[in-house]
Scaffold this motif. Structure first.
Motif, PDB file in Angstrom:
ATOM      1  N   VAL A 144      45.828  36.784  38.239  1.00 30.62           N
ATOM      2  CA  VAL A 144      44.762  36.771  37.233  1.00 30.62           C
ATOM      3  C   VAL A 144      43.460  36.261  37.846  1.00 30.62           C
ATOM      4  N   LEU A 145      42.409  37.023  37.651  1.00 32.77           N
ATOM      5  CA  LEU A 145      41.070  36.592  38.036  1.00 32.77           C
ATOM      6  C   LEU A 145      40.372  36.064  36.786  1.00 32.77           C
ATOM      7  N   GLY A 154      31.474  30.284  36.757  1.00 35.69           N
ATOM      8  CA  GLY A 154      32.703  29.762  37.315  1.00 35.69           C
ATOM      9  C   GLY A 154      33.679  30.880  37.631  1.00 35.69           C
ATOM     10  N   SER A 155      34.580  30.622  38.569  1.00 39.06           N
ATOM     11  CA  SER A 155      35.546  31.652  38.957  1.00 39.06           C
ATOM     12  C   SER A 155      36.782  31.004  39.566  1.00 39.06           C
ATOM     13  N   ALA A 156      37.933  31.616  39.306  1.00 42.30           N
ATOM     14  CA  ALA A 156      39.182  31.121  39.857  1.00 42.30           C
ATOM     15  C   ALA A 156      40.176  32.269  39.925  1.00 42.30           C
ATOM     16  N   LEU A 157      41.209  32.092  40.734  1.00 39.37           N
ATOM     17  CA  LEU A 157      42.256  33.099  40.871  1.00 39.37           C
ATOM     18  C   LEU A 157      43.604  32.413  40.724  1.00 39.37           C
ATOM     19  N   SER A 158      44.463  33.008  39.897  1.00 35.45           N
ATOM     20  CA  SER A 158      45.808  32.479  39.703  1.00 35.45           C
ATOM     21  C   SER A 158      46.822  33.498  40.208  1.00 35.45           C
ATOM     22  N   LEU A 230      31.426  42.253  40.645  1.00 42.14           N
ATOM     23  CA  LEU A 230      32.869  42.106  40.513  1.00 42.14           C
ATOM     24  C   LEU A 230      33.660  43.182  41.237  1.00 42.14           C
ATOM     25  N   LYS A 231      33.081  44.345  41.439  1.00 46.40           N
ATOM     26  CA  LYS A 231      33.860  45.438  42.033  1.00 46.40           C
ATOM     27  C   LYS A 231      34.399  45.060  43.404  1.00 46.40           C
ATOM     28  N   ALA A 236      39.150  43.491  46.616  1.00 42.59           N
ATOM     29  CA  ALA A 236      39.742  42.586  47.607  1.00 42.59           C
ATOM     30  C   ALA A 236      40.989  41.884  47.070  1.00 42.59           C
ATOM     31  N   GLU A 237      40.923  41.422  45.815  1.00 45.37           N
ATOM     32  CA  GLU A 237      42.006  40.599  45.272  1.00 45.37           C
ATOM     33  C   GLU A 237      43.043  41.399  44.482  1.00 45.37           C
TER      34      GLU A 237
END
Length: 314
Positions: A144-145, A154-158, A230-231, A236-237
């Motif tokens: 999840v982004l 803010g930004s995070a990756l789970s 965001l693209k 990438a993720e």
């Protein structure tokens, strides 16, 4: 004064660009004790003493409502920040610059009369996404982004329940950094440049959208910028879903459909969901790291009750 176990109850706080919300959380039951919820407005461009006094006041009031002193405090804090040592590194972001270099851990330890080791910090975007993954819009997805759109970006990756800050706000974008384009101040600056008028916040813009085409144009430009930015992250993720929160997300009716359409032109099968838990996501997401090796499945079951809690401003 009530007698409560030191290990079962913690004061949790979500620090945003315009407010602090604090509440006591029952770690055993995984619930926010609603009667203790305290929200205080904060001028993030104010003096250091004013900022710190507002933060400590919210924590103290939550303790008083609970009926017992704090033994441990956990705060979801915007970055850049030295989360281990509790020192603010925020500068050149138009918020909280007055507390740059100050040891917040030591200050709160002294004011609250608790050990410094019991004042804990976590990145606010991490805390937000952790809560949403376990009990909100990110539930059921492996990767999840999360992004928050507000005073800052803010930004995070789970991934598999482990959530980390991405700090995308510091990434270069156009003539500056992403934080300058995906935050409240961008909207206010754009409106002023186009009209010569000032507005108090994004909510002020949304209230004018029906009779002011300039507002529509601003949101269209915002949508185009966000999709372009965001693209690259999505490619990438390769997240299973993107969860969007923050105060600007309340105006999702003005950008969400356009964002989905434009991202579909860059990447396939993009899923976007709006956050469900409001600031409760950060309050709970901050606390989960206090417990070693949490069992995600059991937490998920217990935390689902948060969805029924009124969705407060983030």
């Amino acid at each position: 004064m009530s007698q409560h176990s030191k290990n079962n109850y913690v004061i949790s706080a979500d620090i945003g660009g315009t407010h602090i919300t604090a509440a006591v959380v029952d770690l055993e039951k995984k619930i926010i004790i609603e009667d203790t919820r305290t929200r205080i407005s904060v001028d993030s461009q104010g003096a250091a003493t004013e900022i710190l006094e507002n933060w400590s006041s919210a924590l103290i009031q939550a303790c008083q409502k609970f009926g017992s002193p704090a033994h441990q405090v956990a705060l979801a804090m915007p970055g850049p920040f030295d989360y281990k040592n509790g020192i603010s590194l925020i500068k050149d972001l138009h918020k909280y610059e007055a507390i740059y270099g100050l040891n917040i851990k030591s200050y709160l330890s002294e004011v609250l009369k608790i050990e410094a080791e019991d004042v804990l910090f976590r990145n606010d975007a991490e805390a937000f996404l952790q809560g949403e993954v376990l009990a909100g819009a990110g539930t059921g997805f492996r990767k999840v982004l999360g992004i928050t759109l507000g005073t800052g970006f803010g930004s995070a990756l789970s991934f598999d329940g482990i959530t980390k800050d991405l700090n995308l706000g510091s990434e270069p974008y156009q003539d500056s950094i992403a934080d300058d384009y995906f935050s409240t101040r961008w909207f206010l600056r754009q409106y002023y440049e186009l009209t010569g008028l000032s507005v108090s916040g994004v909510s002020g813009l949304t209230s004018m959208v029906k009779h002011n085409p300039v507002v529509t144009d601003i949101f269209e430009e915002f949508t185009a910028n966000l999709s372009l930015f965001l693209k690259h992250i999505i490619r990438a993720e390769k997240p299973d879903v993107i969860v969007i929160g923050g105060n600007i997300a309340k105006a999702s009716n003005l950008f969400l459909n356009g964002l989905i359409d434009q991202l579909a032109g860059y990447v396939e099968n993009v899923k976007i969901r709006m956050a469900l838990l409001g600031e409760d996501a950060a309050l709970m997401g901050r606390l989960l790291v206090l417990q070693p090796k949490p069992d995600v499945v059991s937490h998920l079951h217990q935390l689902r009750i948060l969805i029924s809690i009124p969705n407060h401003d983030q």
